[in-house]
Every structure is written in C-alpha cells, then in structure tokens.
Design a protein around this motif. Structure first.
Motif, PDB file in Angstrom:
ATOM      1  N   ILE A  44       0.843  -1.202   0.000  1.00 28.05           N
ATOM      2  CA  ILE A  44       0.000   0.000   0.000  1.00 28.05           C
ATOM      3  C   ILE A  44       0.875   1.247   0.000  1.00 28.05           C
ATOM      4  O   ILE A  44       0.624   2.210  -0.735  1.00 28.05           O
ATOM      5  CB  ILE A  44      -0.950  -0.025   1.211  1.00 28.05           C
ATOM      6  N   GLN A  45       1.929   1.192   0.798  1.00 28.82           N
ATOM      7  CA  GLN A  45       2.848   2.333   0.824  1.00 28.82           C
ATOM      8  C   GLN A  45       3.491   2.550  -0.540  1.00 28.82           C
ATOM      9  O   GLN A  45       3.649   3.673  -1.006  1.00 28.82           O
ATOM     10  CB  GLN A  45       3.962   2.034   1.834  1.00 28.82           C
ATOM     11  N   ASN A  53      -2.095  -8.100  -8.351  1.00 28.02           N
ATOM     12  CA  ASN A  53      -1.665  -9.096  -7.374  1.00 28.02           C
ATOM     13  C   ASN A  53      -2.333  -8.891  -6.027  1.00 28.02           C
ATOM     14  O   ASN A  53      -2.147  -9.678  -5.114  1.00 28.02           O
ATOM     15  CB  ASN A  53      -0.144  -9.005  -7.209  1.00 28.02           C
ATOM     16  N   PHE A  54      -3.072  -7.815  -5.890  1.00 27.42           N
ATOM     17  CA  PHE A  54      -3.729  -7.526  -4.615  1.00 27.42           C
ATOM     18  C   PHE A  54      -5.184  -7.217  -4.886  1.00 27.42           C
ATOM     19  O   PHE A  54      -5.550  -6.881  -6.006  1.00 27.42           O
ATOM     20  CB  PHE A  54      -3.055  -6.321  -3.935  1.00 27.42           C
ATOM     21  N   PRO A  55      -6.030  -7.313  -3.883  1.00 25.49           N
ATOM     22  CA  PRO A  55      -7.442  -6.993  -4.117  1.00 25.49           C
ATOM     23  C   PRO A  55      -7.598  -5.554  -4.576  1.00 25.49           C
ATOM     24  O   PRO A  55      -6.836  -4.676  -4.167  1.00 25.49           O
ATOM     25  CB  PRO A  55      -8.079  -7.182  -2.728  1.00 25.49           C
ATOM     26  N   THR A 101      -7.799   0.859  -4.296  1.00 22.52           N
ATOM     27  CA  THR A 101      -8.706   1.970  -4.007  1.00 22.52           C
ATOM     28  C   THR A 101      -8.243   2.713  -2.767  1.00 22.52           C
ATOM     29  O   THR A 101      -8.142   3.937  -2.751  1.00 22.52           O
ATOM     30  CB  THR A 101     -10.134   1.432  -3.780  1.00 22.52           C
ATOM     31  N   PHE A 102      -7.940   1.964  -1.727  1.00 21.56           N
ATOM     32  CA  PHE A 102      -7.534   2.578  -0.478  1.00 21.56           C
ATOM     33  C   PHE A 102      -6.275   3.405  -0.654  1.00 21.56           C
ATOM     34  O   PHE A 102      -6.137   4.503  -0.111  1.00 21.56           O
ATOM     35  CB  PHE A 102      -7.325   1.481   0.573  1.00 21.56           C
ATOM     36  N   ALA A 103      -5.335   2.882  -1.445  1.00 20.59           N
ATOM     37  CA  ALA A 103      -4.052   3.571  -1.573  1.00 20.59           C
ATOM     38  C   ALA A 103      -4.163   4.822  -2.436  1.00 20.59           C
ATOM     39  O   ALA A 103      -3.538   5.848  -2.155  1.00 20.59           O
ATOM     40  CB  ALA A 103      -3.029   2.613  -2.176  1.00 20.59           C
ATOM     41  N   LEU A 104      -4.988   4.748  -3.510  1.00 20.69           N
ATOM     42  CA  LEU A 104      -4.942   5.831  -4.492  1.00 20.69           C
ATOM     43  C   LEU A 104      -6.132   6.766  -4.419  1.00 20.69           C
ATOM     44  O   LEU A 104      -6.253   7.672  -5.226  1.00 20.69           O
ATOM     45  CB  LEU A 104      -4.877   5.222  -5.904  1.00 20.69           C
ATOM     46  N   GLU A 140       7.717  -6.178 -11.639  1.00 23.04           N
ATOM     47  CA  GLU A 140       8.942  -6.608 -10.976  1.00 23.04           C
ATOM     48  C   GLU A 140       8.790  -6.592  -9.466  1.00 23.04           C
ATOM     49  O   GLU A 140       9.332  -7.424  -8.759  1.00 23.04           O
ATOM     50  CB  GLU A 140      10.042  -5.652 -11.398  1.00 23.04           C
ATOM     51  N   CYS A 141       8.037  -5.599  -8.970  1.00 24.28           N
ATOM     52  CA  CYS A 141       7.804  -5.504  -7.535  1.00 24.28           C
ATOM     53  C   CYS A 141       6.706  -6.447  -7.090  1.00 24.28           C
ATOM     54  O   CYS A 141       6.425  -6.538  -5.899  1.00 24.28           O
ATOM     55  CB  CYS A 141       7.340  -4.107  -7.145  1.00 24.28           C
ATOM     56  N   ARG A 142       6.033  -7.073  -8.044  1.00 22.27           N
ATOM     57  CA  ARG A 142       4.881  -7.918  -7.758  1.00 22.27           C
ATOM     58  C   ARG A 142       3.689  -7.136  -7.213  1.00 22.27           C
ATOM     59  O   ARG A 142       2.899  -7.672  -6.459  1.00 22.27           O
ATOM     60  CB  ARG A 142       5.211  -9.082  -6.823  1.00 22.27           C
ATOM     61  N   VAL A 143       3.580  -5.862  -7.566  1.00 25.02           N
ATOM     62  CA  VAL A 143       2.334  -5.152  -7.285  1.00 25.02           C
ATOM     63  C   VAL A 143       1.273  -5.663  -8.266  1.00 25.02           C
ATOM     64  O   VAL A 143       0.102  -5.801  -7.935  1.00 25.02           O
ATOM     65  CB  VAL A 143       2.531  -3.627  -7.446  1.00 25.02           C
ATOM     66  N   ILE A 144       1.710  -5.917  -9.500  1.00 19.90           N
ATOM     67  CA  ILE A 144       0.849  -6.634 -10.451  1.00 19.90           C
ATOM     68  C   ILE A 144       1.619  -7.853 -10.911  1.00 19.90           C
ATOM     69  O   ILE A 144       2.825  -7.954 -10.684  1.00 19.90           O
ATOM     70  CB  ILE A 144       0.466  -5.765 -11.672  1.00 19.90           C
ATOM     71  N   LEU A 145       0.912  -8.786 -11.510  1.00 21.87           N
ATOM     72  CA  LEU A 145       1.579  -9.943 -12.101  1.00 21.87           C
ATOM     73  C   LEU A 145       1.560  -9.748 -13.597  1.00 21.87           C
ATOM     74  O   LEU A 145       0.508  -9.459 -14.167  1.00 21.87           O
ATOM     75  CB  LEU A 145       0.825 -11.226 -11.740  1.00 21.87           C
TER      76      LEU A 145
END
Lengths: 419, 533
Positions: B426-427, B510-512, B517-520, B490-495
């Motif tokens: 998230i960060q 890669n995340f719900p 939504t919460f982060a952005l 590369e960071c695995r935020v997405i696949l």
C-alpha cells in the motif's frame, strides 16, 4: 592533467559525483527517520550487543537499497575497525546451495587470510562456516551476510537460508543476515520453517518526492567555491544553476521525467546525461541540456523501429493488420503473401516483389521484434508455414506509418479505413 | 599465541637427546636432526579414543625415510582433557595414496580445520564489551534473543515428561528395546528445544551415575545435502570414521540388524534425533524405511525420535513405514496467549523494562494468528529496539523537553507489529509515479468492466489512453507504458508476463482492488483518479 579548462574540470567533478551512489545519499542520511539511521542502529546493535538479526531491504529498483547498505557498512567499518567481516552473495550467481556455501567459504578465507581449497565438499564448507561463526563470535567479531536478489535464494529447498538462519540462533555466533530484494513479497516466499526463524525486520525504500529531487540536484550540481576551480566561474555557474532550478519550464521537464519513473536511479542517470551535454566553451549548464537529456532518456523504441522500416516491411505489417481485422485467427507467411498479392491486384501498386525478397523482409521484422511466432513448437517447420502474430497495435502502426518518410500513401489509406 | 591450559608431570629415567616431532612436509625437508627422527602420521582423537591417519605422503618420500627404532613413545593420555589433540608416533610401513598438499592445509577442508581457525581471534576485547554496563532495555533485548537459552522451558512440562519416560523406558532396561517416537507441531512450538532439554537433564543423570551411558546423535534433515547422506552422518557420529553413504549404510546394517559390535562403546543404546523428518522422504521412501526399520530388530538398541510439522506425515507414507512411525506420537500444539505470556515473562524475570499489558497484547496478537513462540519473542525484542532507538535519538537532542520514558509500552509493541507484519504494497502504491497510479487505476477499471482479473496490455493501454484524454493528461506512449507496467510487475504489485510480448502481454493485479482503491483514493497530484475507483 594541467591543460584542462575549468569547464572540463567541472565536468569531471560533476560526473564523478553522479557516478558515486554514496555521495548522492550522504547528503540526506542524517534524519532519524531515514532508512540509513534505522539500518545503522540495527547493525551497530548487533555489533556491540551481539543481537543477531535478519533484515530485509525491500523496494522498487533504483531506490537506493544497495547504496544505503554500502554507506552504512563503510561507516560502521570506520567506527569499529576489524570487528566486521562482510560476505556478499548474489541470487543470480549463487542460488544453488552448494555454490553458495563454496562462495561463503572462499570469502571467509579471503577475509581472514586462510588458504582455501576448491575441492572441499559442501558438507565441509558448511562445517567450516559454522566453525568460523563460532570462532568469530568468541572473538567478538560480527559476520554480515549480504544476500542480493534475495528472492532468488528462495527457490528449491531453501537449505542455505535455513542453515544461515539457524546458525544465527546459536549462542556463540554473532552474525547478521541482510537480504535485498525488489519483490515486495520476498518474505512470503520463505518456507514456513525458514519464516519462523526469520526475524521479520523490514525496511521499505520508496521513490523520493519531486521536492527532494530538486533539492538533491541543487546540491549535487553546484560547484564548490573553495576548490581548484576559479572562484568567479564557480559563482557564475552556481547562479545560472539556481536560475534553471527556478524556471517553470524546468519544473515541467522534471515533472515529465518523474511521471514515468520517479526512482532515484532514473533521476541520477538523467542528470548524468544532462551534464554530459554541457557546453564546454562556456562551461555552463543550460535548460536545453536538460531538454535533450529528457528526449534521449524517454525514447520510443517501436516508433523508431517503424521509422527505419523499409517500404516492403511496411507492406507486410499492413497486410498482417488487415488479416487480423478480417478476424483470421492465425495466419502465416503464405497467407500474408496472398493478401499482399491481393492489394497489388486491387490497387496496382508499384511495389511488388518476389517471394524470396519478401521472406527476407519478413525475417528482418522477426529479428526486430515487431512480429513474432505464436508458439515455439514448430521449430522444425519452415518459416513460411509457422503462424505469426503482430506485436504492434493498430495505433502504434498508424503512428509509425505517419512518421516514416518513405511510406507510400496507399498504406496509410488502407490503415485509415479501419481506425 | 596459544594458551596452554594444562600441565603434565612425567617421570623420566634419563635424557638422551632432543626429539623432534614433525608433520610429513617438514619431515621431507628434515636432514640433520639425527637418527631419532620420528614421523608423526596419526592423530589421536580424544572423543573417539581412536587413531586417525593424519596426512597423505608422497611415494617418493617412502624411500628416504629411515625406519627408526621400534619403540613406541606414548605420551600421557589423559582422558579427562577436553579438546587438545594429542599426537602419537608410529613407524610408517607401506605406500600411501598421493593427495595434493594444498587441499589438506586449506582451512575449509575437513582436516584443515586445525590449521586455520586459531588465527581468528581478537587482539584485545573491544571496549564496548568490556566497559559498557547494559541498561534495562538492553538486558531485555539480550534475554529475548532467540539464541539465548532460557534457564527452564515453561509450558512444556507435560510433553517433556512424556519424552523422558519414553527414552528412559527404552534405555534403562537391561534388554534395550528399540522404539520410535514421532513428534509433530507447527514451527515455533518448542519441539526441538524440549527434546534437547530432556537430553541435557539425562546427561546430568548419566554424569551423576544414576543411569547408564548412551550415545546421542542429532541430525537435521534440512541441513543434509541429500537424504542418503543421513547414513554417512549417523555412521560418522557413531564411529568417527567418514565413509561413503553406501558403505555407511552397509556398516550400519551390520551394526543394527545383525548386531555386530566392535568396540566396547558400541554396546551402548543409541538415541537418534531427526529434525525436519519430512526432508528424508524420497521417491521410494527407502531412507526412511531403513532408519525406522532398525529399531525393530532385536539387537539394535536404537531409539529414533523424529520431528516434523505435519500431523499426518505417517499416513502419507507407505503402510510399512507408517506402522513403525505412527505408534507413538506426541503433539506440540500452538501456544495460547497465557502460555506465550508466561514464556516471555519467565525470560524477563528480574528485568523491569516492559509494561505488563504490552506483553499481554503481544501474546494475544500472536496467539490469534499462529501461536509461534519465536514470533512473540521477536515482536517484544523489536519493541525493545524501537524504544531503545527512540530514547537514544532523543537523548542526542539536549533540548527535548519531555523526559523519555525508559519502559516499553503498548504503543511500542503496536508499532513493532505494524512494522513487521504489515504488507508494504500500500505504501509503495501511494508513492509510485503518476503514470504507475494511472496504470493501476486503469487495471481496476478493466476489472470492474469485464469482470475478469486478467487483461492484456493492448486493452489496458487503450483504457489508459482514454483516461488520459478525458482528463487532459498527456499520454506518454505505449513504450513508456510498457516500461511502467514491467516495473510494477517486478515488484509484484501486479503480475505480468515478459515485456517482450508487447501488446500481447497478460496482466493481473496481485492484490485486491480494494487495496488499490484505499491507496490511491485521495492522491493529491491526480485527484481525478478517484472517480474511477
């Protein structure tokens, strides 16, 4: 080196600063919340209090993980001379357990001036490592294991990680394990047994804000007034630099740069290019240098490829696109040739070439990665029969045709009809 | 500089002349030391009470060697001395295989450990170790270390009694019956520690003379290079000789199945502890079968204790193995919060650095997730570190008005838990570049539009292009977008697949999408993103 002009000397100074990651980070490492301070505190705890720890440094590439680590290690080696040995492994080279143990043994031998044998088995190396940990622990020396590309060490049975983390838990050893990875889920990759022994210390490295980047740039690119450079030149240069920094056009350039990639490494490379464009006659930086640097760093490889394509290659690409629009699931060189002939027949173009020449152009396109085979299975088949796919979208193809100076008008018309 | 820790008084009749003790390389160079030059070829291993050949010698040196007198010179063998290796001298007969000298003297080879490690040492004890008096927090940190052994193992008394009775039942009778015990439990529940604790107290009883001596071998399945190596390690632990695993298997079979014993020591019962037992499972399960078969033979006197994580490991194996392994089982359940609290408090006895609620809070949190004692100890240690850091940083600023409290409270434990177990994505999403944020929002948009998690780069780029033109944002081009996507992958935020696939590259979050939504949601530089989330 006496015959250099002040501009050349300044250029050398700036370039050496930009190529030195520790210089770049040194400026801003003093705040207590910075990753530098936290990492240094944890490591010095391990050195002075024998608290063994395992730490992961995580963050996108180019955010300074290795640079901060090197800075901390070099500072600690100055503060505690002779009390630290650093063993460096890289997941790209040493992910195999036996290879890693051999490398650890080799580096330990080099650090302590012992003789090393290549023929020792992996069991021997493992016992040697445990024995060294014990000896160094008794002598109050800390061994720091740095595992770069940490996620690559988690393949397989994770034997090396298990042995290292288990060794960290014995009373006599004094060691720290630092893993560096760009994968944010690196600790999830650990097996449950290894994970239980891992001490879950994580440090997150994030890309810096634009404000920070501008401040950094001001500090790095300013010339010192008390060095061997002429005083008036340095003052004039610094004044010009401040003008550039305040210019709204410059802020726009920086915004454009960081909109795509805001990591520190990217920014430093941009500065390096800008500095290399410095006009050596005047010895000053101009805003045009930064504009040129931005253009050279933000290139469009596929568009440039298309600009360079020959007319025949463009024909082939347009034919492929037309076949795709006609919803042909898979097509190969022969179907493309049929379409090519069809165009020639309908529009009486002047560019009709024999099959073997077209095949050559086709192979060029494959090599340039503008088209590719659908799968790798038909290796034994001739190139003419294997199904291919277009790697360009219609949008990119259209733009490419527009920018190509020798593109025949008929091709643009053909593409225009569909979009 | 070596420290001689023992003195030896010998009585002698008369002195003839000086005697030199040399290793083979020196012996080859020796020329004028007289006739009474003896070649030291064997070393005496005190632990095994046996001689092992020390060095390999060239064939060419054979002829030059003088056969000295036939008398053996015995040094005083003090079996109470603990780690000095004593040398005995023998005449050399017969030819020996050639081995390169560099290998034996290398510090990491098996025989070379004598030649290198004494060099490691401190010239003086560092000052911070000598002079520094630890604060309460530093003492707390030291006792909470996983490597420090607690004086007693709380909350596992029942289990330890069971293990003790199992072992005693096997070895204390005159006719030692071989047995197997299978211990299982999730990581961090004190299995290995309990067994080692029991062995320590049994060792004390042996030393006191109340039970007969036994032989204890400890093996870790995850530290072996391959499952077959277990034979070699067990044989080396029992006899001191290193042989190949096939020979070791043969010799162990002789020892356990046929009951062939050589040497007085081999009549002792043998307790074999195998940690991480599931790593010994091979395709045909022969290794595990052999090891568990030996205790069933009448003359074996072998007790096997296996430790693993899964409760149903015996059921997953062949019936003949599970029948041997699965009879006696001992389960180490995850700790509940009271037990964790007791474990931490017993370590911290006499040290007043923690608030009581802080320990309870940490225990409850860990008990709710895994019940892993290591995690609880690490959380408390990290909380102590954070407090220590906070105090040391504030003490360096002399103008800090409030006096910092030198006690670790719930806030510190909470901060430690956050730092150690909160996922960092998230960060990272909050701080990524503008284009990355637009990319992620476009992925969420696609997800909601099509209902499918997976999308292709072509579709995504079209969506991004549309978003940019509707919101007067400059579209950077497909190549730049591909780079951004690959960096997020590369960071695995997405696949994502390899970028070489260009418009055909498949992408997936890669995340719900709620996390995105919460982060952005309220990003300051791109407020228009919110309406698409």
């Amino acid at each position: 080196m006496g015959g250099e002009s002040p501009a050349e000397k300044a250029l050398i100074l700036l370039r050496s600063r930009l190529c030195n990651p520790t210089y770049i980070l040194k400026q801003f490492s003093d705040s207590p919340d910075s990753n530098y301070s936290k990492l240094k505190f944890t490591l010095s705890n391990s050195i002075t209090d024998a608290c063994n720890n395992s730490i992961l440094l995580l963050g996108p590439r180019g955010c300074g993980k290795n640079a901060v680590l090197e800075l901390v290690l070099s500072d600690l080696q100055v503060e505690h001379p002779d009390l630290i040995s650093v063993i460096r492994l890289n997941g790209l080279l040493h992910s195999d357990d036996n290879c890693a143990l051999k490398e650890i043994a080799r580096q330990l031998c080099v650090e302590h001036q012992l003789s090393f044998s290549k023929m020792a088995s992996s069991d021997d190396n493992s016992h040697f490592m445990i024995a060294m940990l014990r000896e160094c622990g008794l002598a109050h020396k800390t061994i720091i294991f740095v595992l770069d590309e940490f996620d690559l060490f988690t393949q397989g049975k994770q034997r090396l990680l298990y042995s290292l983390l288990d060794a960290l838990q014995s009373v006599t050893s004094q060691a720290v394990l630092i893993g560096v990875s760009c994968r944010l889920d690196a600790d999830q990759l650990l097996e449950k047994r290894v994970r239980s022994r891992f001490s879950h210390r994580k440090l997150l490295f994030l890309p810096p804000s634009n404000v920070y980047l501008l401040r950094l740039m001001g500090d790095i690119l300013s010339l010192p007034t008390d060095s061997s450079l002429p005083y008036e030149y340095a003052i004039a240069y610094n004044a010009k630099l401040q003008n550039i920094l305040g210019d709204p056009r410059f802020t726009e350039i920086i915004n454009k740069l960081s909109n795509a990639d805001s990591s520190l490494d990217h920014f430093v490379r941009f500065l390096f290019r800008a500095v290399c464009y410095m006009d050596l006659d005047s010895g000053f930086l101009f805003i045009e240098n930064f504009k040129t640097a931005l253009l050279s760093i933000q290139r469009q490889p596929k568009l440039e490829s298309l600009k360079d394509c020959s007319v025949l290659e463009l024909y082939i690409l347009v034919c492929m696109r037309r076949l795709e629009v006609k919803e042909q699931k898979s097509y190969n060189f022969n179907s493309i040739m049929k379409e090519y002939k069809g165009i020639h027949d309908s529009f009486q173009t002047s560019d009709f070439y024999a099959q073997n020449i077209c095949l050559r152009a086709f192979e060029h396109l494959i090599k340039r990665d503008l088209i590719c085979f659908t799968d790798n299975r038909g290796q034994s088949q001739s190139v003419k029969f294997r199904p291919v796919k277009l790697l360009l979208s219609s949008h990119e193809l259209f733009q490419g045709l527009k920018s190509n100076s020798s593109c025949p008008a008929i091709l643009q018309k053909l593409i225009d009809r569909e979009s | 500089m070596s420290m001689v820790s023992q003195l030896c008084y010998l009585q002698m009749e008369s002195i003839l002349r000086h005697l030199y003790v040399m290793n083979p390389t020196e012996f080859a160079k020796a020329n004028c030391e007289g006739d009474d030059v003896f070649l030291c070829e064997y070393e005496y291993d005190v632990h095994w009470h046996s001689f092992k050949r020390l060095a390999e010698i060239d064939n060419s040196e054979e002829d030059d060697r003088k056969a000295g007198s036939d008398e053996d010179w015995d040094l005083c063998k003090d079996s109470g001395s603990d780690s000095e290796l004593e040398y005995d001298e023998k005449n050399v007969k017969g030819s020996l295989p050639r081995k390169s000298p560099a290998h034996e003297l290398a510090a990491n080879s098996r025989k070379g450990h004598i030649f290198g490690l004494q060099k490691i040492g401190a010239k003086k004890i560092p000052e911070h170790v000598r002079c520094h008096k630890p604060t309460e927090i530093e003492r707390a940190k030291a006792v909470l270390l996983l490597s420090s052994l607690p004086k007693s193992l709380p909350c596992r008394n029942k289990e330890m009694e069971e293990i003790t009775s199992f072992i005693k039942g096997a070895i204390c009778e005159d006719q030692c019956l071989g047995r197997c015990l299978y211990i299982h439990g999730v990581p961090g529940t004190g299995k290995t520690m309990s067994v080692l604790g029991v062995m320590r107290s049994l060792r004390a009883e042996v030393d006191a003379g109340s039970i007969k001596p036994y032989c204890f071998v400890e093996i870790n399945g995850l530290k072996l290079a391959s499952p077959e190596n277990v034979y070699r390690v067990v044989y080396e632990a029992l006899s001191g000789h290193r042989v190949s695993w096939k020979k070791a298997l043969h010799l162990l079979n002789e020892r356990f199945s046929d009951g062939n014993r050589t040497g007085k020591e081999d009549n002792q019962p043998c307790i074999l502890l195998i940690d991480e037992l599931d790593l010994l499972v091979t395709r045909n399960q022969s290794v595990l079968y052999n090891i568990l078969d030996w205790p069933t033979k009448p003359q074996s006197k072998l007790v096997v204790i296996g430790i693993a994580n899964t409760m149903d490991l015996p059921e997953k194996l062949l019936p003949r193995i599970s029948s041997r392994m699965g009879i006696q089982r001992l389960c180490f359940g995850p700790y509940n919060y009271q037990q964790l609290q007791e474990i931490i408090s017993s370590r911290l006895k006499g040290i007043d650095a923690f608030e009581k609620q802080a320990i309870e809070f940490a225990s409850r949190k860990v008990a709710a997730i895994s019940g892993d004692a290591r995690r609880a100890l690490e959380i408390c240690r990290r909380a102590a570190e954070l407090t220590d850091y906070r105090l040391k940083k504030s003490s360096s600023h002399p103008d800090s008005a409030a006096s910092a409290k030198a006690i670790i409270g719930m806030a510190d434990v909470e901060a430690a838990i956050q730092e150690m177990f909160q996922a960092p994505h998230i960060q990272v999403m909050k701080n990524c570049s503008k284009l990355s944020k637009i990319f992620l929002v476009a992925m969420v948009h696609e997800l909601h539009k099509t209902g499918m998690a997976e999308t292709t780069f072509e579709e995504l780029a079209t969506t991004v292009s549309r978003l940019c033109t509707s919101n007067k944002e400059e579209f950077p081009g497909w190549d730049m977008l591909l780079k951004v996507g690959c960096k997020l992958g590369e960071c695995r935020v997405i696949l994502c697949e390899a970028g070489a696939k260009h418009r055909l590259q498949k992408l997936q979050l890669n995340f719900p999408s709620d996390d995105v939504t919460f982060a952005l949601k309220d990003s300051s530089e791109t407020p228009w993103l919110t309406k698409y989330l």
